[in-house]
Design a protein around this motif. Structure first.
Motif, PDB file in Angstrom:
ATOM      1  N   ARG A 112       0.831  -1.203   0.000  1.00 47.85           N
ATOM      2  CA  ARG A 112       0.000   0.000   0.000  1.00 47.85           C
ATOM      3  C   ARG A 112       0.868   1.258   0.000  1.00 47.85           C
ATOM      4  N   GLU A 113       2.013   1.172   0.655  1.00 49.10           N
ATOM      5  CA  GLU A 113       2.917   2.322   0.726  1.00 49.10           C
ATOM      6  C   GLU A 113       3.682   2.519  -0.583  1.00 49.10           C
ATOM      7  N   GLY A 114       4.227   1.423  -1.108  1.00 44.84           N
ATOM      8  CA  GLY A 114       5.180   1.558  -2.203  1.00 44.84           C
ATOM      9  C   GLY A 114       4.811   0.894  -3.502  1.00 44.84           C
ATOM     10  N   GLY A 115       3.618   0.305  -3.591  1.00 44.14           N
ATOM     11  CA  GLY A 115       3.179  -0.282  -4.849  1.00 44.14           C
ATOM     12  C   GLY A 115       4.103  -1.349  -5.398  1.00 44.14           C
ATOM     13  N   TYR A 116       4.303  -1.300  -6.704  1.00 41.57           N
ATOM     14  CA  TYR A 116       5.091  -2.312  -7.404  1.00 41.57           C
ATOM     15  C   TYR A 116       6.486  -2.470  -6.791  1.00 41.57           C
ATOM     16  N   ALA A 117       7.144  -1.383  -6.486  1.00 39.06           N
ATOM     17  CA  ALA A 117       8.503  -1.443  -5.944  1.00 39.06           C
ATOM     18  C   ALA A 117       8.542  -2.211  -4.631  1.00 39.06           C
ATOM     19  N   ALA A 118       7.582  -1.942  -3.772  1.00 41.28           N
ATOM     20  CA  ALA A 118       7.529  -2.631  -2.484  1.00 41.28           C
ATOM     21  C   ALA A 118       7.196  -4.102  -2.655  1.00 41.28           C
ATOM     22  N   VAL A 119       6.281  -4.408  -3.570  1.00 42.28           N
ATOM     23  CA  VAL A 119       5.912  -5.804  -3.814  1.00 42.28           C
ATOM     24  C   VAL A 119       7.128  -6.598  -4.286  1.00 42.28           C
ATOM     25  N   MET A 120       7.853  -6.050  -5.246  1.00 46.56           N
ATOM     26  CA  MET A 120       9.030  -6.756  -5.755  1.00 46.56           C
ATOM     27  C   MET A 120      10.086  -6.949  -4.670  1.00 46.56           C
ATOM     28  N   VAL A 171      14.038  -5.718  -8.820  1.00 45.84           N
ATOM     29  CA  VAL A 171      14.527  -4.812  -7.771  1.00 45.84           C
ATOM     30  C   VAL A 171      15.680  -3.969  -8.303  1.00 45.84           C
ATOM     31  N   ASP A 172      16.585  -4.588  -9.044  1.00 43.03           N
ATOM     32  CA  ASP A 172      17.708  -3.833  -9.608  1.00 43.03           C
ATOM     33  C   ASP A 172      17.240  -2.747 -10.571  1.00 43.03           C
ATOM     34  N   ALA A 173      16.090  -2.969 -11.203  1.00 46.91           N
ATOM     35  CA  ALA A 173      15.587  -2.026 -12.204  1.00 46.91           C
ATOM     36  C   ALA A 173      14.635  -0.977 -11.627  1.00 46.91           C
ATOM     37  N   LEU A 174      14.464  -0.949 -10.316  1.00 47.06           N
ATOM     38  CA  LEU A 174      13.572   0.050  -9.733  1.00 47.06           C
ATOM     39  C   LEU A 174      14.079   1.456 -10.026  1.00 47.06           C
ATOM     40  N   PRO A 175      13.185   2.410 -10.181  1.00 48.43           N
ATOM     41  CA  PRO A 175      13.595   3.781 -10.505  1.00 48.43           C
ATOM     42  C   PRO A 175      14.560   4.354  -9.470  1.00 48.43           C
ATOM     43  N   ALA A 176      15.467   5.159  -9.948  1.00 44.66           N
ATOM     44  CA  ALA A 176      16.500   5.730  -9.084  1.00 44.66           C
ATOM     45  C   ALA A 176      15.937   6.678  -8.037  1.00 44.66           C
ATOM     46  N   ASP A 177      14.715   7.174  -8.261  1.00 48.12           N
ATOM     47  CA  ASP A 177      14.150   8.111  -7.287  1.00 48.12           C
ATOM     48  C   ASP A 177      13.559   7.426  -6.060  1.00 48.12           C
ATOM     49  N   ILE A 178      13.586   6.091  -6.026  1.00 50.75           N
ATOM     50  CA  ILE A 178      13.175   5.370  -4.819  1.00 50.75           C
ATOM     51  C   ILE A 178      14.398   5.242  -3.926  1.00 50.75           C
ATOM     52  N   VAL A 183      14.063   0.894   0.143  1.00 52.85           N
ATOM     53  CA  VAL A 183      14.124  -0.470  -0.376  1.00 52.85           C
ATOM     54  C   VAL A 183      14.730  -1.399   0.675  1.00 52.85           C
ATOM     55  N   HIS A 184      15.776  -0.942   1.325  1.00 51.88           N
ATOM     56  CA  HIS A 184      16.428  -1.746   2.371  1.00 51.88           C
ATOM     57  C   HIS A 184      15.456  -2.037   3.506  1.00 51.88           C
ATOM     58  N   ALA A 185      14.666  -1.052   3.883  1.00 48.19           N
ATOM     59  CA  ALA A 185      13.706  -1.246   4.976  1.00 48.19           C
ATOM     60  C   ALA A 185      12.637  -2.257   4.593  1.00 48.19           C
ATOM     61  N   TRP A 186      12.168  -2.223   3.366  1.00 48.84           N
ATOM     62  CA  TRP A 186      11.200  -3.232   2.924  1.00 48.84           C
ATOM     63  C   TRP A 186      11.807  -4.633   2.978  1.00 48.84           C
ATOM     64  N   PHE A 187      13.027  -4.750   2.491  1.00 48.68           N
ATOM     65  CA  PHE A 187      13.681  -6.062   2.413  1.00 48.68           C
ATOM     66  C   PHE A 187      13.953  -6.620   3.809  1.00 48.68           C
ATOM     67  N   THR A 188      14.588  -5.842   4.659  1.00 50.37           N
ATOM     68  CA  THR A 188      14.938  -6.336   5.985  1.00 50.37           C
ATOM     69  C   THR A 188      13.715  -6.483   6.879  1.00 50.37           C
ATOM     70  N   GLY A 189      12.730  -5.619   6.684  1.00 45.35           N
ATOM     71  CA  GLY A 189      11.490  -5.769   7.445  1.00 45.35           C
ATOM     72  C   GLY A 189      10.782  -7.064   7.093  1.00 45.35           C
ATOM     73  N   MET A 190      10.829  -7.446   5.830  1.00 46.88           N
ATOM     74  CA  MET A 190      10.214  -8.704   5.405  1.00 46.88           C
ATOM     75  C   MET A 190      10.960  -9.884   6.012  1.00 46.88           C
ATOM     76  N   LEU A 191      12.272  -9.830   6.061  1.00 50.17           N
ATOM     77  CA  LEU A 191      13.038 -10.914   6.677  1.00 50.17           C
ATOM     78  C   LEU A 191      12.692 -11.052   8.161  1.00 50.17           C
ATOM     79  N   ALA A 192      12.561  -9.943   8.851  1.00 51.88           N
ATOM     80  CA  ALA A 192      12.186  -9.994  10.272  1.00 51.88           C
ATOM     81  C   ALA A 192      10.788 -10.575  10.437  1.00 51.88           C
ATOM     82  N   ALA A 193       9.877 -10.205   9.544  1.00 51.55           N
ATOM     83  CA  ALA A 193       8.522 -10.746   9.609  1.00 51.55           C
ATOM     84  C   ALA A 193       8.513 -12.240   9.296  1.00 51.55           C
ATOM     85  N   GLU A 194       9.375 -12.674   8.385  1.00 56.84           N
ATOM     86  CA  GLU A 194       9.502 -14.100   8.080  1.00 56.84           C
ATOM     87  C   GLU A 194       9.956 -14.875   9.318  1.00 56.84           C
ATOM     88  N   THR A 195      10.883 -14.334  10.056  1.00 61.00           N
ATOM     89  CA  THR A 195      11.377 -15.000  11.258  1.00 61.00           C
ATOM     90  C   THR A 195      10.270 -15.131  12.296  1.00 61.00           C
TER      91      THR A 195
END
Length: 203
Positions: A112-120, A171-178, A183-195
């Protein structure tokens, strides 16, 4: 380029991964896992569906459509067969279920916050974790035969790895303005939620 090696290494040390990899997971915790993982697969299906809609290219549309097909086809069939074969029933308290639901909650809030970029990014975190640990467990050879081995093998196989590579490319192709920090917070937050999600199977 997304770098979160320390957080990934930490997630790979979770109890569920250790016990599946060593062949020591008990019947009830794995029954609990079947219950909550099937629920998250439905969340992942919806997230990939959103990504189909918002994908920036037809290649990205195809990659996410393949993921939806695998989730509603092969993986849904797995849960149906595994539940029928597994010798124990799930037994989770309301507290455990609430803890497990944090994974879907985090992923959906990020979307909801980041759309496609967050989903990827969140799905890349989840699938990188799974391909990494399942590949190692499959190679180690201590996973008990039957539903557990089937699940591990599915995530160690090339079709699944191809999906992880597609997520990495997205993820590598996400726009530079993100911002990288976002992106790091989405990734690491997901890992913490997985745990937290996997710890919930043990109570």
């Amino acid at each position: 380029m997304l770098v979160a090696g320390g957080e990934l290494a930490e997630a790979l040390e979770m109890r569920f991964i250790r016990e599946v990899s060593d062949g020591t997971i008990a019947p009830v915790p794995y029954a609990n896992y079947l219950l909550i993982e099937e629920a998250f697969v439905r969340t992942a299906t919806r997230l990939h569906g959103l990504a189909v809609w918002d994908a920036p290219s037809w290649t990205a549309v195809e990659a996410n459509a393949r993921a939806v097909h695998a989730l509603v086809g092969e993986q849904t069939a797995y849960f149906r067969a595994a539940r029928a074969e597994w010798p124990a029933a799930a037994d989770m308290s309301e507290k455990q279920l609430a803890q497990s639901e944090r994974l879907s909650e985090f992923a959906l809030e990020a979307a909801r916050e980041g759309g496609y970029a967050a989903v990827m990014t969140t799905l890349f975190a989840a699938e990188t974790l799974y391909h990494t640990w399942c590949s190692a467990a499959h190679e180690k050879g201590n996973v008990p035969p039957g539903p557990i081995a089937d699940w591990v093998e599915l995530h160690a196989a090339e079709p699944f790895h191809a999906g992880v590579r597609a997520l990495a490319a997205a993820v590598d192709a996400l726009p530079a303005d993100i911002p990288d920090a976002r992106v790091h917070a989405w990734f690491t937050g997901m890992l913490a939620a997985e745990t937290a999600f996997h710890d919930a199977v043990f109570g």
